[in-house]
Design a protein around this motif. Structure first.
Motif, PDB file in Angstrom:
ATOM      1  N   ASN A   1      -0.833  38.955  40.795  1.00  0.00           N
ATOM      2  CA  ASN A   1      -1.542  39.028  39.505  1.00  0.00           C
ATOM      3  C   ASN A   1      -0.657  39.619  38.415  1.00  0.00           C
ATOM      4  OD1 ASN A   1      -1.731  41.676  40.662  1.00  0.00           O
ATOM      5  ND2 ASN A   1      -3.362  42.150  39.202  1.00  0.00           N
TER       6      ASN A   1
ATOM      7  N   HIS B   1      -7.396  55.837  30.269  1.00  0.00           N
ATOM      8  CA  HIS B   1      -7.289  54.903  31.400  1.00  0.00           C
ATOM      9  C   HIS B   1      -5.828  54.561  31.696  1.00  0.00           C
ATOM     10  CE1 HIS B   1     -11.606  54.498  31.266  1.00  0.00           C
ATOM     11  NE2 HIS B   1     -11.533  54.227  29.968  1.00  0.00           N
TER      12      HIS B   1
ATOM     13  N   GLU C   1      -4.689  52.293  34.641  1.00  0.00           N
ATOM     14  CA  GLU C   1      -5.184  50.915  34.801  1.00  0.00           C
ATOM     15  C   GLU C   1      -4.071  49.881  34.597  1.00  0.00           C
ATOM     16  OE1 GLU C   1      -7.965  50.269  36.056  1.00  0.00           O
ATOM     17  OE2 GLU C   1      -9.101  52.116  35.739  1.00  0.00           O
TER      18      GLU C   1
ATOM     19  N   ASN D   1       1.075  48.198  38.721  1.00  0.00           N
ATOM     20  CA  ASN D   1      -0.249  47.676  39.059  1.00  0.00           C
ATOM     21  C   ASN D   1      -1.069  47.547  37.784  1.00  0.00           C
ATOM     22  OD1 ASN D   1      -0.441  50.805  39.492  1.00  0.00           O
ATOM     23  ND2 ASN D   1      -2.492  50.112  38.975  1.00  0.00           N
TER      24      ASN D   1
ATOM     25  N   ASN E   1      -5.117  46.447  36.254  1.00  0.00           N
ATOM     26  CA  ASN E   1      -6.502  45.980  36.323  1.00  0.00           C
ATOM     27  C   ASN E   1      -6.646  44.970  35.171  1.00  0.00           C
ATOM     28  OD1 ASN E   1      -9.222  45.587  36.110  1.00  0.00           O
ATOM     29  ND2 ASN E   1      -9.766  47.738  36.343  1.00  0.00           N
TER      30      ASN E   1
ATOM     31  N   GLN F   1      -8.530  42.439  34.180  1.00  0.00           N
ATOM     32  CA  GLN F   1      -9.733  42.175  33.373  1.00  0.00           C
ATOM     33  C   GLN F   1     -10.044  43.333  32.433  1.00  0.00           C
ATOM     34  OE1 GLN F   1     -13.107  40.567  35.277  1.00  0.00           O
ATOM     35  NE2 GLN F   1     -11.962  38.971  36.331  1.00  0.00           N
ATOM     36  N   PHE F   2      -9.822  44.545  32.937  1.00  0.00           N
ATOM     37  CA  PHE F   2     -10.056  45.744  32.118  1.00  0.00           C
ATOM     38  C   PHE F   2      -9.140  45.719  30.888  1.00  0.00           C
ATOM     39  CE2 PHE F   2      -9.645  50.237  31.028  1.00  0.00           C
ATOM     40  CZ  PHE F   2     -10.946  50.696  31.151  1.00  0.00           C
TER      41      PHE F   2
END
Ligand code: UT7
Length: 351
Positions: free
Chosen positions: A158, A192, A195, A240, A242, A244-245
């Motif tokens: 991803n 965040h 993320e 790494n 996230n 969609q976030f």
């Protein structure tokens, strides 16, 4: 107070083209998935042990310096934005100075760690130095060699399919005509931070700040930057995200920070002649374009060819648009970026 102009611009893309199909040979992914979700068809990877974040930056800088009508020896400050430096330290600014062969001038060099918005932060800092009269010939670069630090297993797909290598550079000088960086707007919110992060090696020992989520290594162990064999074994040495976030925040913050810049100058979206968004995902750029109600002719995207080159993506796209004759003197150019931190920003430039 002086005004700042972009006096010269250059870019460098490594020759090695890596297609989506190439990636399907090493991980479980498809050309369809990558194109549909990101718009990317191919990206460039630098040549291992021959090219680096610094050498690519130097090639882009040489072009920018020549186009600015100046010389390497006249550069009086370097600002270097990257998240993929040659070394943990020292930063790429001094390495670039050495690569350009201008160590004899002993000018200052500053490294910026603001990931996708690194170039806008760097531009903003350079602008303040020119405005104040402190420097007259600042080299600002964004360069990334992501391919050296990606997880090429299916687990990392991803993130890995998105990123590419490349460099872009500009020379900032005082302006005595219409050309001017009108404003830059910078923001951040670290709530965040993890993320979208590349945590190891770091002095925090792989811990998610405030939690023991990652739990590496033994919390009672001391001794410098933590990078244990276990971390390597378990693949904890890669970025790494996230996705969609990040996506949801990006599409909110891009329009906000662009409007902020426009309003501060008494301008409107209809005044924009060229919008250069950070190339994170074609869907993000198209979403923002729609909100701003801009024609295709007023937006420059090249993620299809280069993927996301983080701090290099805006100067590469700006350079390409200018080389294609799409940016002319007096045009209003809008730059905007959002990324890890989270940090984001915009710039309005009267070209
Ligand atoms: O520049 C820094 C800022 N970064 C960004 O702005 C990135 C913002 N986010 C994004 O661009 C998108 O979230 C991604 C492109 C990263 C991912 O797209 P997505 O539509 O959000 O996909 P997802 O992460 O929700 O994953 C959907 C599915 C998952 O499978 P399941 O759980 O539905 O079975 C993933 O495992 O797609 C799978 N997947 C892939 N499949 C094939 C994830 N990566 C890949 C891949 N190839 N490369």
């Amino acid at each position: 107070m002086y005004k700042t102009k972009i006096a010269g611009i250059g870019k460098y893309l490594p020759e090695n083209v890596v297609t989506n199909h190439d990636l399907t040979k090493v991980m479980d992914t498809t050309d369809e998935w990558i194109q549909e979700r990101t718009g990317i068809r191919e990206r460039r990877y630098g040549t291992k042990h021959k090219e680096s974040t610094t050498t690519m930056a130097a090639r882009a800088a040489e072009v920018a310096i020549e186009r600015a009508g100046t010389t390497k020896e006249s550069i009086d400050f370097i600002i270097f934005a990257t998240l993929s430096p040659d070394y943990f330290f020292p930063g790429c600014g001094v390495l670039l100075q050495r690569e350009l062969g201008i160590t004899n001038t002993e000018i200052g060099a500053l490294d910026i760690r603001n990931q996708c918005s690194g170039f806008i932060y760097a531009l903003s800092i350079g602008d303040q130095f020119i405005k104040s009269g402190m420097y007259k010939n600042i080299l600002v670069v964004g360069s990334e060699m992501h391919s050296m630090g990606l997880d090429f297993s299916t687990e990392g797909r991803n993130v890995t399919v998105i990123f590419g290598d490349g460099a872009g550079a500009v020379v900032l000088q005082p302006s005595d005509d219409v050309s001017e960086i009108l404003t830059t707007k910078l923001h951040s919110n670290g709530t965040h931070a993890e993320e979208l992060a590349f945590i190891n090696p770091g002095c925090h020992g792989g811990y998610h700040l405030g939690t023991e989520q990652f739990g590496y290594p033994d919390p009672n162990t001391y001794g410098g930057i933590f990078l244990t064999p276990k971390m390597v074994e378990e693949g904890m040495i890669y970025p790494n995200m996230n996705g969609q976030f990040v996506f949801k925040l990006a599409v909110q913050k891009f329009p906000e920070v662009i409007q902020e810049a426009l309003v501060s100058q008494g301008l409107q979206t209809t005044d924009i002649d060229m919008f250069i968004p950070h190339q994170a995902n074609l869907r993000i750029s198209q979403f923002v374009q729609k909100i701003l109600k801009l024609d295709d002719s007023k937006v420059w995207n090249n993620i299809q060819k280069y993927g996301n080159t983080t701090a290099a993506s805006i100067p590469i796209a700006l350079c390409e648009a200018w080389e294609a004759g799409k940016i002319n003197k007096g045009d209003l150019v809008c730059l905007a970026a959002f990324g890890s931190g989270f940090t984001w920003g915009s710039a309005l430039i009267r070209w």
